[in-house]
Enzyme design. Sequence first.
Site, PDB file in Angstrom:
ATOM      1  CB  THR A 269      -0.475   5.033  -1.208  1.00 50.40           C
ATOM      2  OG1 THR A 269      -1.396   5.783  -2.010  1.00 50.40           O
ATOM      3  CG2 THR A 269       0.302   4.076  -2.090  1.00 50.40           C
TER       4      THR A 269
ATOM      5  CB  SER B 141       2.580   7.201   5.247  1.00 46.84           C
ATOM      6  OG  SER B 141       1.291   6.646   5.253  1.00 46.84           O
TER       7      SER B 141
ATOM      8  CG  ASN C 170       6.749  13.743   6.147  1.00 45.29           C
ATOM      9  OD1 ASN C 170       6.548  14.925   6.440  1.00 45.29           O
ATOM     10  ND2 ASN C 170       5.860  13.030   5.483  1.00 45.29           N
ATOM     11  CG  LEU C 171       8.576  12.547   0.298  1.00 44.27           C
ATOM     12  CD1 LEU C 171       9.897  12.903  -0.344  1.00 44.27           C
ATOM     13  CD2 LEU C 171       8.038  11.257  -0.274  1.00 44.27           C
ATOM     14  CB  CYS C 172       4.603  15.083   2.114  1.00 44.38           C
ATOM     15  SG  CYS C 172       4.789  13.751   0.913  1.00 44.38           S
TER      16      CYS C 172
ATOM     17  CD  GLU D  20       2.767  14.570   5.640  1.00 43.66           C
ATOM     18  OE1 GLU D  20       2.390  13.428   5.312  1.00 43.66           O
ATOM     19  OE2 GLU D  20       3.651  15.190   5.042  1.00 43.66           O
TER      20      GLU D  20
ATOM     21  CB  THR E  42      -4.838  13.282  -0.070  1.00 41.63           C
ATOM     22  OG1 THR E  42      -5.264  14.501  -0.684  1.00 41.63           O
ATOM     23  CG2 THR E  42      -4.845  13.435   1.437  1.00 41.63           C
ATOM     24  CB  ALA E  43      -0.715  12.996  -4.600  1.00 39.42           C
TER      25      ALA E  43
END
Length: 960
Positions: free
Chosen positions: A363, A378, A591-593, A595, A779-780
């Site tokens: 994004t 990202s 990180n935030l997610c 990964e 990949t939301a």
Amino acid sequence: MSTASDDLSITSDAPVNYTNTAPEVQTTADAPYKVIRRNGSVTPFDVSKIEVALTKAFLEVEGGVVAASSRVHQEVKELAAQVNDSLFRRMPNGGVVHIEDVQDQVELALMRAGEQKVARSYVLYREERSRLRAEKESKAAPKSKGAAKKPVLHITTADGERKPLDEKRLKKVIKEAVSGLSGVDADVVLAESMRNLFDGIPEKDVGSALVMATRVMIEKDPNYSQVAARLLMDSVRREALTMLNGRATEATQSEMKAIYPEMLGKYIRKAAELELVDDELTRYDLKKLGAAIKPTRDQQFTYLGLQTLYDRYFVHVDGVRFELPQIFFMRVAMGLAINEVDREARAIEFYDLLSSFNFMSSTPTLFNSGTLRPQLSSCYLTTVPDHLGGIYDAIKDNALLSKYAGGLGNDWTSVRGLGSHIKGTNGKSQGVVPFLKVANDTAVAVNQGGKRKGAVCAYLETWHIDVEEFIELRKNTGDDRRRTHDMNSANWIPDLFMKRVAEEGDWTLFSPDDCPDLHDLSGLAFETKYKEYEAMAEKGEIKLTKKIKALDLWRKMLGMLFETGHPWITFKDPCNIRYSNQHVGVVHSSNLCTEIMLHTNEDEIAVCNLGSINIAAHTKADGIDMKMLKKTVNTAMRMLDNVIDYNYYSVPQARRSNLQHRPVGLGLMGFHDALYKQDLVYASEAAVQFADESMEAISYFAITASNELAKERGAYPSFKGSLWDRGILPIDSLELLQEARGENYLQIDKSSTLDWDKLRASVKDHGMRNSNVMAIAPTATISNICGVSQSIEPTYQNLFVKSNLSGEFTVVNPYMVEELKSLGLWDDVMINDLKYFDGSLQQIERIPANVREKYASAFEIDPRWLVEAGSRRQKWIDQGQSLNLYMSEPSGAKMDNLYKLAWVRGLKTTYYLRSMGATAMEKTSGDEPVATSRGLTDNAPPSAAPSACSILDPECEACQ
């Protein structure tokens, strides 16, 4: 029946009443909401009529005493507000709806509220009224052979001119929209669309009427989603072409073949003039690039995908979008190719990959490529130091990084704990929690330029003296000054703690100012030093410590994870022991997610640049198209590497780190779609094997591509001394983890199928362009753009309504529909059954057992299969994967077994625990099913009742 009299028309000739409505949609009288009646007349919308109709419905079913109660009175007001919000949330400046749509929403609101008896009475009344109207119309029909003359509909242009509706063009647009799609009907679309039109309708609302009429049919056939997207595309074209040409302009899809090439040049020059894109883009050979555009690719979008792009990605000025989809992809490609030698050729190569949906950049890259502030990365990882200036510098860095759409992972372990000594003031520290509160509020305040919420995750190691309070950060009870309701959190767990849990041993908590080196140690070195500190604590040489049972702390972690959704469970040692660049730093957090695994310190903020392969697009019934996948990976890796040099860095530590190590994260999406294509069940050994083989192929091609880039551009500066330099590839690093863990605590498949020896030798000889090459992000959003399943996720439900920042969207599993059609089972009864059973096939006995097994949804799959598949992927990945775990009925024992299995299987991290205590799909024949849930959600306590989207899509889109 007196349930709901003619007031059910919910229209009035009186002035619009804005008093009892949902906030923000009808706060002023200049928002003209109107209703099309069945006779074609248009009257003002009056929400009080909804309240009257609902009250009469309650009277019919429950009697006067109950209906007059304060509870029912309040419920009626709330239901009316919900109806108002559902109808007009996407029409902030006014709009028109059909009376049937209003009544559908009333019906849905009753069902959502659990008022089935009232809703049933309401449905029966509607059916009876429909029958009576049909009889009346039949009797009133003219007996003469000549049909009555059809009234002419007019539209009102922006300058107030009235002119006849161009029905010929309308039919052409609809015909194009259904072209090439099975299961859709142009006549049905036209009839539904005409129902939503009225005499004098504003010209700009005609397109919306077409889309709204079509989207309600998506539940009947998923191909209507593409029809809706193509009809939306007509409005998108009109808006963009009018802006670019400086006059009202419209074009059909077939006409765009000639128009697109010219529009690219016009767009780039105008956007540069408005300082929305970099002036350097005007220096491309725009005619050459325009000729390479493929207009037909506008037709591959789903409604959700195109609406998401339109709302959140297209360049706009004063709210007017003037960036067409193919121009959008070309703009992104031009930015990524801006430093290439033959940049036109590379831009076309990048455009072809993006616009085909075979690969999609993350994004931030899509937002900002080609703009004046090309912040394309990202994820950012930081370490917060243990001094006041450094702490607030880190919070300032968070704000600057978040401003330009970066997702943040903060390592807080260095900050001393509650009660520790402060030398400068001779006082005692308040610990890490008050600073986390400040970081939380900063993320809320800096909301990524208004495009989406700021997002940050705090990490703390399990031996930190404040860990018990850290675990409770998201609780809704206790001192709110020591709570962070908006920030994510994660436990950074060393292997020694997991061993102590397994052995039911003791665990000692320390303040990091007493044992600062623990922060930088991992594996056996950590174990040795930690035991030394424990011995010192036993002797009284370290004062601020606390001894607890490891199992008690573990249970508290899992309990808070169940209750609040946080902190996530992540494992420090596999992230460090398998880290390719461990010779230059320590991985202190993800990180935030969860990964990304990159090292951080006071001088380096780790940066990762993400993109995802659409694995479904590379998969056929007999498996992966390896030739196609290799080509995709080669181009994708070049694009990701280009991000690093082109990127805008808002803080110098990030630039320094990114240029020195050049990490990227190539991931995948559409995994479950790929299984469907091969007729594989997610919960099966065959699916686990496919996870293994597909990730091995991606890993092989990604490492090869980075190796080839190193030959062309040189190895990354810190390559010497890395695991790559030592000939240790990700699959080889499992042996290092095995040595540190021992045989009992690592059980993982180590098989391979490709020629790794040859690649290993080439890496040693020529190096790697990137320190890290793979990471599977959530990949939301980009999976929505591409119209495939999210990341490596199992299908959430086979029929549900997804809510995100762009609105509500009916989502139907197209593979399921296709199979049920082939069995002659897809009809209105099946649709209603799916709604009744919350999108699940399991209780619909007429569906064959093997089909029910194949289309088991996320909460119907044993979560251990997710771990097993994740384990097979992890052996190939040099970073990590955002792995959500779904449990329909969590318990302490189940969670204990699941997370221990994740550790033993070598996973580096886990992500959200998805748990639903109860779900309810609206059981109605209305226009949209709506899933609701009660129980644990991503962002709410158990008492909340969020929409299904908060379970499926937590808006963790700072990565994707």
